[in-house]
Scaffold this motif. Structure first.
Motif, PDB file in Angstrom:
ATOM      1  N   SER A  14       1.216  -1.530   0.257  1.00  0.00           N
ATOM      2  CA  SER A  14      -0.380  -0.572   0.017  1.00  0.00           C
ATOM      3  C   SER A  14       0.853   1.370  -0.451  1.00  0.00           C
ATOM      4  O   SER A  14       0.251   2.046  -0.990  1.00  0.00           O
ATOM      5  N   LEU A  15       2.548   1.312   0.779  1.00  0.00           N
ATOM      6  CA  LEU A  15       2.778   2.501   0.657  1.00  0.00           C
ATOM      7  C   LEU A  15       3.337   2.586  -0.352  1.00  0.00           C
ATOM      8  O   LEU A  15       3.976   3.970  -0.720  1.00  0.00           O
ATOM      9  N   GLN A  16       4.075   2.052  -0.768  1.00  0.00           N
ATOM     10  CA  GLN A  16       4.331   1.464  -2.369  1.00  0.00           C
ATOM     11  C   GLN A  16       3.879   2.152  -3.575  1.00  0.00           C
ATOM     12  O   GLN A  16       4.536   3.350  -3.908  1.00  0.00           O
ATOM     13  N   GLU A  17       2.464   2.016  -3.165  1.00  0.00           N
ATOM     14  CA  GLU A  17       1.719   2.582  -4.515  1.00  0.00           C
ATOM     15  C   GLU A  17       1.522   4.205  -4.091  1.00  0.00           C
ATOM     16  O   GLU A  17       1.478   4.755  -4.832  1.00  0.00           O
ATOM     17  N   HIS A  18       1.632   4.219  -2.496  1.00  0.00           N
ATOM     18  CA  HIS A  18       1.684   5.913  -2.032  1.00  0.00           C
ATOM     19  C   HIS A  18       2.397   6.808  -2.515  1.00  0.00           C
ATOM     20  O   HIS A  18       1.996   7.614  -3.187  1.00  0.00           O
ATOM     21  N   ILE A  19       3.192   6.359  -2.470  1.00  0.00           N
ATOM     22  CA  ILE A  19       4.089   6.663  -3.050  1.00  0.00           C
ATOM     23  C   ILE A  19       4.935   6.968  -4.365  1.00  0.00           C
ATOM     24  O   ILE A  19       5.163   8.409  -4.455  1.00  0.00           O
ATOM     25  N   THR A  20       4.495   6.286  -5.205  1.00  0.00           N
ATOM     26  CA  THR A  20       3.952   6.703  -6.623  1.00  0.00           C
ATOM     27  C   THR A  20       3.495   7.724  -7.062  1.00  0.00           C
ATOM     28  O   THR A  20       3.593   8.229  -7.852  1.00  0.00           O
ATOM     29  N   ASN A  21       2.465   8.078  -6.508  1.00  0.00           N
ATOM     30  CA  ASN A  21       1.432   9.451  -6.860  1.00  0.00           C
ATOM     31  C   ASN A  21       1.991  10.410  -5.597  1.00  0.00           C
ATOM     32  O   ASN A  21       1.342  11.765  -6.027  1.00  0.00           O
ATOM     33  N   ILE A  22       3.356  10.723  -5.117  1.00  0.00           N
ATOM     34  CA  ILE A  22       3.436  11.633  -4.640  1.00  0.00           C
ATOM     35  C   ILE A  22       4.418  12.858  -6.059  1.00  0.00           C
ATOM     36  O   ILE A  22       4.599  12.686  -7.100  1.00  0.00           O
ATOM     37  N   TYR A  23       3.541  14.183  -5.952  1.00  0.00           N
ATOM     38  CA  TYR A  23       3.524  15.524  -6.786  1.00  0.00           C
ATOM     39  C   TYR A  23       5.070  15.528  -7.081  1.00  0.00           C
ATOM     40  O   TYR A  23       6.066  15.969  -5.662  1.00  0.00           O
ATOM     41  N   ILE A  24       6.481  15.757  -8.470  1.00  0.00           N
ATOM     42  CA  ILE A  24       6.798  16.421  -8.252  1.00  0.00           C
ATOM     43  C   ILE A  24       6.812  17.382  -9.545  1.00  0.00           C
ATOM     44  O   ILE A  24       5.826  17.456 -10.663  1.00  0.00           O
ATOM     45  N   ASP A  25       7.293  18.098  -9.239  1.00  0.00           N
ATOM     46  CA  ASP A  25       7.623  19.736  -9.936  1.00  0.00           C
ATOM     47  C   ASP A  25       8.477  19.736 -10.846  1.00  0.00           C
ATOM     48  O   ASP A  25       9.272  18.811 -10.623  1.00  0.00           O
ATOM     49  N   ASP A  26       7.677  20.321 -11.735  1.00  0.00           N
ATOM     50  CA  ASP A  26       9.088  20.071 -13.226  1.00  0.00           C
ATOM     51  C   ASP A  26      10.557  20.948 -13.226  1.00  0.00           C
ATOM     52  O   ASP A  26      10.929  19.823 -13.812  1.00  0.00           O
ATOM     53  N   ARG A  27      10.031  21.635 -12.722  1.00  0.00           N
ATOM     54  CA  ARG A  27      11.614  21.951 -12.441  1.00  0.00           C
ATOM     55  C   ARG A  27      12.542  21.325 -11.501  1.00  0.00           C
ATOM     56  O   ARG A  27      14.116  21.063 -11.530  1.00  0.00           O
ATOM     57  N   ILE A  28      11.505  20.019 -10.636  1.00  0.00           N
ATOM     58  CA  ILE A  28      12.607  18.886  -9.990  1.00  0.00           C
ATOM     59  C   ILE A  28      13.320  18.220 -11.148  1.00  0.00           C
ATOM     60  O   ILE A  28      14.458  17.609 -11.132  1.00  0.00           O
TER      61      ILE A  28
END
Length: 319
Positions: A209-223
């Motif tokens: 469940s946590l592995q799936e949650h991590i994939t949905n974390i937001y990343i800004d284009d600048r990152i």
């Protein structure tokens, strides 16, 4: 489940593992990140600094099925992957899983076994399955390999090729404990085994469940641009003859997401990248002859790159 729940659970796991592994908080966090980000971990260090204890502590805290194998020259690929055996009663071949069929596999001194056996394990790591006699068998989920290498004493060793090192998400070194930490280790082991104090605080379903949650974390284009800029800098650096592959940039991105969750955020900031960058990149680059003659290490080069590449102006405030 919200982000705070996952953050609290991560802290609980770290607290339990710290009962058995003293004075290595940063290593504990990085190994846990590797597990949570569906990666594999390579620990290169001398014997006796707690590599096996670290893996066993995680298996207990996470309630994961674990196996350990001491790799030697006579270990066969089938010992790791499994094999088919004929059952005369049924008249059929039956698959017997190898030692690597578990959730957390500790491959001790992977450089002591043959290249053929190393390749069999690396195939499992990459494919998460094995095909024997035309049948494909999937590994259990979650699945992580913690492999160790002893850099002291090269007789009888088969170093992993540079291209195969890329299969490991991160490479770590535990190192000696500091003075206070070693005193604490002596006291903790005077009357009992600290591993007995580690209690399960998670299970396989939570990890998935946590592995799936991590994939949905937001990343800004600048990152995204920052990660690629760091990788590009390794490919053009005069002290390196081989830079980081796209697999390395993917690993850095995924680990940065894991750090964000551990810190209670739902987005990545540049500090997440800098915290883990060297551990992701150092085993994926090859030093030039000039660097070796100048006694410059891969970590030195990566530290220089982190200083030279412009950092995007993203702070720890919710977007």
């Amino acid at each position: 489940m919200n982000n705070n729940y996952y953050t609290n659970q991560i802290n609980s796991i770290i607290t339990e593992v710290k009962k058995a592994v003293i004075g290595k908080d940063a290593i504990i966090i990085k190994v846990l990140l590797g597990i949570l980000c569906k990666g594999h971990i390579l620990i290169e260090d001398i014997p006796g600094v707690g590599k096996t204890t670290l893996a066993l502590a995680f298996s207990k805290a996470l309630s994961l099925e674990h196996n350990r194998m001491q790799f030697t020259p006579d270990v066969l690929p089938s010992d790791v992957t499994g094999f088919s055996i004929y059952n005369k009663n049924s008249g059929k071949f039956e698959f017997r899983p190898g030692v690597a069929f578990c959730n957390l596999f500790l491959a001790d001194e992977i450089n002591r076994t043959s290249s053929k056996t190393q390749s069999a394990l690396l195939e499992l790591m990459e494919e998460k399955s094995i095909t024997v006699d035309g049948n494909t068998y999937k590994l259990p989920e979650p699945y992580t390999v913690i492999a160790t290498q002893n850099p002291i004493g090269s007789a009888g060793t088969h170093n992993l090729p540079d291209s195969q090192l890329d299969r490991f998400m991160i490479k770590l070194s535990m190192g000696y404990p500091d003075f206070g930490g070693e005193v604490s280790i002596l006291k903790a082991k005077t009357n009992s085994n600290p591993l007995d104090n580690v209690k399960p605080v998670a299970d396989a379903s939570f990890i998935i469940s946590l592995q799936e949650h991590i994939t949905n974390i937001y990343i800004d284009d600048r990152i995204y641009d920052y990660i690629v800029s760091l990788a590009a800098a390794t490919r053009n650096h005069p002290m390196l003859k081989l830079g980081v592959s796209p697999r390395g940039t993917l690993a850095l991105m995924q680990l940065a997401k894991g750090i964000a969750v551990a810190m209670g955020r739902d987005y990545v900031i540049p500090e997440d990248i800098s915290f883990i960058c060297s551990d992701v990149f150092q085993h994926r680059v090859i030093l030039s002859s000039k660097a070796k003659l100048s006694d410059i290490s891969a970590s030195d080069v990566i530290a220089e790159i982190l200083k030279s590449v412009p950092v995007p102006g993203i702070t720890s405030t919710r977007r």
